[in-house]
Motif scaffolding. Structure first.
Motif, mmCIF file in Angstrom:
data_model
loop_
_atom_site.group_PDB
_atom_site.id
_atom_site.type_symbol
_atom_site.label_atom_id
_atom_site.label_comp_id
_atom_site.label_asym_id
_atom_site.label_seq_id
_atom_site.Cartn_x
_atom_site.Cartn_y
_atom_site.Cartn_z
ATOM 1 N N VAL A 124 -29.948 -18.449 44.631
ATOM 2 C CA VAL A 124 -29.124 -17.740 45.617
ATOM 3 C C VAL A 124 -27.665 -18.107 45.354
ATOM 4 N N LEU A 125 -26.780 -17.127 45.482
ATOM 5 C CA LEU A 125 -25.356 -17.374 45.273
ATOM 6 C C LEU A 125 -24.590 -17.282 46.588
ATOM 7 N N PRO A 126 -23.679 -18.221 46.839
ATOM 8 C CA PRO A 126 -22.824 -18.140 48.038
ATOM 9 C C PRO A 126 -21.807 -17.010 47.899
ATOM 10 N N VAL A 127 -21.578 -16.286 48.954
ATOM 11 C CA VAL A 127 -20.686 -15.135 48.916
ATOM 12 C C VAL A 127 -19.242 -15.550 48.641
ATOM 13 N N ARG A 128 -18.901 -16.805 48.891
ATOM 14 C CA ARG A 128 -17.527 -17.280 48.681
ATOM 15 C C ARG A 128 -17.194 -17.492 47.204
ATOM 16 N N PHE A 129 -18.196 -17.486 46.332
ATOM 17 C CA PHE A 129 -17.988 -17.757 44.910
ATOM 18 C C PHE A 129 -17.185 -16.647 44.235
ATOM 19 N N THR A 130 -16.486 -17.041 43.170
ATOM 20 C CA THR A 130 -15.941 -16.070 42.227
ATOM 21 C C THR A 130 -17.005 -15.820 41.153
ATOM 22 N N ILE A 131 -16.749 -14.879 40.267
ATOM 23 C CA ILE A 131 -17.680 -14.627 39.165
ATOM 24 C C ILE A 131 -17.787 -15.863 38.276
ATOM 25 N N SER A 132 -16.664 -16.528 38.048
ATOM 26 C CA SER A 132 -16.667 -17.743 37.231
ATOM 27 C C SER A 132 -17.557 -18.817 37.846
ATOM 28 N N GLU A 133 -17.426 -19.039 39.146
ATOM 29 C CA GLU A 133 -18.247 -20.043 39.832
ATOM 30 C C GLU A 133 -19.720 -19.639 39.830
ATOM 31 N N SER A 134 -19.963 -18.351 39.951
ATOM 32 C CA SER A 134 -21.344 -17.854 39.940
ATOM 33 C C SER A 134 -22.013 -18.134 38.602
ATOM 34 N N ARG A 135 -21.288 -17.884 37.522
ATOM 35 C CA ARG A 135 -21.850 -18.120 36.191
ATOM 36 C C ARG A 135 -22.140 -19.598 35.962
ATOM 37 N N LYS A 136 -21.233 -20.458 36.396
ATOM 38 C CA LYS A 136 -21.440 -21.902 36.242
ATOM 39 C C LYS A 136 -22.683 -22.353 37.012
ATOM 40 N N HIS A 137 -22.837 -21.818 38.213
ATOM 41 C CA HIS A 137 -23.998 -22.172 39.034
ATOM 42 C C HIS A 137 -25.291 -21.673 38.387
ATOM 43 N N MET A 138 -25.252 -20.481 37.830
ATOM 44 C CA MET A 138 -26.437 -19.897 37.207
ATOM 45 C C MET A 138 -26.866 -20.666 35.962
ATOM 46 N N LYS A 139 -25.901 -21.224 35.234
ATOM 47 C CA LYS A 139 -26.232 -22.000 34.032
ATOM 48 C C LYS A 139 -27.061 -23.238 34.366
ATOM 49 N N LYS A 140 -26.915 -23.735 35.595
ATOM 50 C CA LYS A 140 -27.675 -24.913 36.025
ATOM 51 C C LYS A 140 -29.087 -24.550 36.474
ATOM 52 N N HIS A 141 -29.337 -23.259 36.680
ATOM 53 C CA HIS A 141 -30.635 -22.816 37.213
ATOM 54 C C HIS A 141 -31.153 -21.618 36.419
ATOM 55 N N THR A 142 -31.116 -21.720 35.101
ATOM 56 C CA THR A 142 -31.479 -20.579 34.253
ATOM 57 C C THR A 142 -32.920 -20.119 34.465
ATOM 58 N N ALA A 143 -33.815 -21.054 34.789
ATOM 59 C CA ALA A 143 -35.227 -20.692 34.952
ATOM 60 C C ALA A 143 -35.467 -19.821 36.180
ATOM 61 N N LYS A 144 -34.510 -19.803 37.108
ATOM 62 C CA LYS A 144 -34.700 -19.069 38.358
ATOM 63 C C LYS A 144 -33.949 -17.733 38.394
ATOM 64 N N ILE A 145 -33.287 -17.388 37.299
ATOM 65 C CA ILE A 145 -32.475 -16.169 37.283
ATOM 66 C C ILE A 145 -33.358 -14.923 37.291
ATOM 67 N N GLN A 146 -33.047 -13.994 38.190
ATOM 68 C CA GLN A 146 -33.719 -12.700 38.271
ATOM 69 C C GLN A 146 -32.714 -11.597 37.958
ATOM 70 N N ASN A 147 -33.204 -10.395 37.709
ATOM 71 C CA ASN A 147 -32.302 -9.267 37.465
ATOM 72 C C ASN A 147 -31.463 -8.932 38.693
ATOM 73 N N ARG A 148 -32.010 -9.238 39.869
ATOM 74 C CA ARG A 148 -31.292 -9.017 41.125
ATOM 75 C C ARG A 148 -31.152 -10.359 41.832
ATOM 76 N N ILE A 149 -29.907 -10.769 42.084
ATOM 77 C CA ILE A 149 -29.644 -12.079 42.683
ATOM 78 C C ILE A 149 -29.085 -11.875 44.087
ATOM 79 N N PHE A 150 -29.665 -12.576 45.052
ATOM 80 C CA PHE A 150 -29.263 -12.392 46.442
ATOM 81 C C PHE A 150 -28.141 -13.352 46.824
#
Length: 271
Positions: A124-150
């Motif tokens: 899950v991504l916090p709405v306050r994130f920028t795209i840069s912050e979102s990508r950094k967060h996703m790199k830490k949780h690659t196994a949980k990435i879906q095509n649609r992220i809430f």
């Protein structure tokens, strides 16, 4: 039957084939083999066995092995397996502190509801994130990435979703909130699977957010998991407490009989 390095490597590379091979042996031998495995490999096997075989194995294995195995499974699959166990085994497992909180949360909901089958350990991504912050967060949780992220706010309220491809190609300075869209369908943890089965519109969506009565995001559920759960409910599904000791003994009788028949056949051929 102690596994060697080659066997462990094969199980990691081909877990479905390994599980299929174990389906063909006596249940006592299968459980003994699973108990000899490292927890990671044992969880892989349990995850790919048929529900009947995996439930049979969990019912026989000691609790100090069962709890670590369950904790490595997706929460919705682990809770579904627990529900199929004998009532006394369920009480033993759920009373232990080592059981994952995600699994305990899934078990709170009736088995014919969305809450019982949702995945509670998702990205899950916090709405306050920028795209840069979102990508950094996703790199830490690659196994949980879906095509649609809430996306949620600070109170875990569902704000909407973002498609993975949009995050990948957006400018890194852009605020995530600019890409968020509202889902056409969101499910409640209390929604009955039987009612959902009649909704043909849902067939066009791959994954759904699951919320509580305050719109707090509780998890997600895929269309595939929904259809599988609905199919099981409409058939003769084994529910919590249905796998009794008598049932397990019958499985052993069948397995032993098959082994005896094969053994006799080999003796005849040899003669």
């Amino acid at each position: 039957m102690k596994p060697d390095k080659f066997t462990l490597h094969y199980m990691e590379s081909h877990p479905e084939d390994a599980a299929s091979s174990l389906e063909g042996i006596n249940h006592e031998d299968m459980c003994e083999f699973i108990a000899s495995l490292p927890v990671r490999h044992a969880a892989l096997v349990i995850q790919h066995l048929t529900p009947i075989s995996s439930t049979s194995a969990l019912a026989r294995l000691p609790l100090d092995i069962v709890i670590p195995i369950l904790s490595r499974l997706p929460a919705n699959q682990a809770s579904a397996l627990i529900r199929r166990l004998p009532a006394e085994k369920i009480s033993e497992i759920t009373s232990l502190p080592g059981l994952s909180g995600y699994i305990k949360r899934s078990l709170r909901y009736p088995p014919d509801t969305v809450g019982a089958i949702m995945d509670t350990d998702n990205l899950v991504l916090p709405v306050r994130f920028t795209i840069s912050e979102s990508r950094k967060h996703m790199k830490k949780h690659t196994a949980k990435i879906q095509n649609r992220i809430f996306v949620t706010d600070e109170q875990q309220q569902l704000k909407g979703f973002v498609e993975l491809k949009e995050i990948m190609f957006a400018n890194y300075k852009v605020a995530l909130s600019q890409l968020v869209r509202r889902p056409n369908i969101k499910l409640s943890v209390r929604d009955r699977l039987e009612a959902i089965a009649a909704d043909t519109v849902m067939q066009q969506t791959e994954i759904f957010p699951v919320v509580d009565h305050t719109n707090r995001l509780m998890g997600v559920v895929t269309n595939k998991d929904l259809q599988q759960a609905i199919a099981e409910l409409s058939g003769n599904t084994i529910t919590a407490g249905a796998v009794t000791n008598d049932f397990l003994e019958i499985l052993d009788v069948i397995g032993n009989t098959c082994s005896d028949l094969l053994s006799n056949k080999n003796d005849v051929n040899a003669g």
